[in-house]
Scaffold this active site. Structure first.
Site, PDB file in Angstrom:
ATOM      1  N   ARG A   1      33.266  69.976 -27.655  1.00 25.57           N
ATOM      2  CA  ARG A   1      33.567  69.335 -26.369  1.00 25.57           C
ATOM      3  C   ARG A   1      35.078  69.257 -26.116  1.00 25.57           C
ATOM      4  O   ARG A   1      35.509  69.245 -24.968  1.00 25.57           O
ATOM      5  CB  ARG A   1      32.976  67.924 -26.349  1.00 25.57           C
ATOM      6  CG  ARG A   1      31.441  67.865 -26.334  1.00 25.57           C
ATOM      7  CD  ARG A   1      30.890  68.139 -24.946  1.00 25.57           C
ATOM      8  NE  ARG A   1      29.445  68.020 -24.921  1.00 25.57           N
ATOM      9  CZ  ARG A   1      28.791  66.894 -24.648  1.00 25.57           C
ATOM     10  NH1 ARG A   1      29.463  65.772 -24.401  1.00 25.57           N
ATOM     11  NH2 ARG A   1      27.477  66.878 -24.621  1.00 25.57           N
TER      12      ARG A   1
ATOM     13  N   ASP B   1      29.628  55.775 -12.807  1.00 22.84           N
ATOM     14  CA  ASP B   1      29.713  56.540 -14.058  1.00 22.84           C
ATOM     15  C   ASP B   1      31.027  56.191 -14.735  1.00 22.84           C
ATOM     16  O   ASP B   1      31.984  55.755 -14.078  1.00 22.84           O
ATOM     17  CB  ASP B   1      29.632  58.047 -13.784  1.00 22.84           C
ATOM     18  CG  ASP B   1      29.214  58.827 -15.021  1.00 22.84           C
ATOM     19  OD1 ASP B   1      27.997  58.997 -15.230  1.00 22.84           O
ATOM     20  OD2 ASP B   1      30.097  59.247 -15.795  1.00 22.84           O
TER      21      ASP B   1
END
Length: 281
Positions: free
Chosen positions: A34, A141
């Site tokens: 990632r 979020d």
């Protein structure tokens, strides 16, 4: 090249502190994968160099990029489908009766990622509510990048192919070059904001339905309990909470009760428990 124990501990501590997400040992490969694009974007030769420099010279902007990269953003349109069917068949008919005075409903997509869940809810409400009714959807979020994407409301062909029926694509989206943009009739009812569910939540008007799906699985029990307690304060006394299929309030916060909703289930605050009252569990 793999992460050292020190580098992994640095990342896991940062993510735990800022997002309350637990990265257990064994996730080193995931973390490195990632962070490779992040390291390249800031000019580092590799992840090790990026993390080493960050440990020597803390950089809030780069730390934010790590949080964004490691926040799971798996999503699709009408994900798992059954919760949306339950809305149409069970919950909205009930809300239409109980909200007849205001003729409006409020929904919260608590982990909205790049916006597909919030806009899926908008499509559902657009089609299922009687004429003259209005709706408001708030998407939140923890990732700044995901909030930007949700607000832009543009999706690639690959993204719209993930669960969005062709008839609804044509009806509710506009073609913009190689992408598809959500039509104004939906966008005007949906807003997005940055929010950490594990921190004290900002003041908001209560919601009739809250989608908090596939979020609790990343937290430890104490954090799950805190999130559920905070969410209950924003849920109307007769409101509905949807969790992911692998999530539950049972054994975490017993002031919720699990109820059938079509072929799936949802959660409601038990009768007699005031919103904002201390929770058992």
């Amino acid at each position: 090249m793999t992460l050292s124990q020190t580098e992994f501990a640095f990342v896991s501590t940062l993510v735990r502190k800022e997002a309350s997400i637990v990265l257990a040992p064994g996730k080193e490969y995931l973390v490195e994968a990632r962070l490779i694009p992040v390291a390249r974007a800031v000019g580092a030769a590799n992840v090790n160099e990026f993390l080493g420099e960050l440990q020597r010279r803390p950089n809030p902007g780069h730390q934010r990029k790590i949080i964004d990269a490691l926040t799971t953003n798996e999503t699709s349109w009408f994900r798992d489908r059954e919760p949306f069917t339950a809305l149409t068949d069970v919950i909205l008919p009930e809300l239409v009766k109980s909200r007849s005075a205001s003729r409006t409903v409020r929904f919260w997509s608590g982990a909205s990622s790049s916006g597909q869940e919030a806009y899926s809810l908008a499509i559902t409400l657009q089609e299922a509510l009687p004429p003259g009714w209005s709706y408001e959807i708030v998407g939140t979020d923890i990732s700044t990048e995901m909030i930007k994407r949700a607000e832009a409301a543009e999706y690639s062909q690959v993204e719209v192919n993930r669960g969005l029926p062709a008839t609804q694509l044509v009806q509710y989206f506009e073609r913009v070059g190689a992408h598809w943009r959500v039509a104004p009739q939906l966008r005007k009812n949906v807003s997005f904001k940055l929010m950490n569910l594990t921190a004290p939540l900002p003041a908001m008007q209560p919601f009739d339905v809250i989608f908090l799906r596939n979020v609790l699985i990343y937290f430890d029990v104490a954090t799950k309990r805190t999130v559920l307690q905070n969410v209950a304060k924003l849920l109307r006394p007769d409101g509905w909470l949807f969790l992911g299929a692998a999530e539950t309030t049972i054994g975490i916060d017993d002031n919720y009760e699990r109820v059938a909703a079509g072929r799936t289930s949802a959660y409601r605050v038990r009768t007699g428990v005031p919103v904002g009252a201390p929770r058992r569990g």
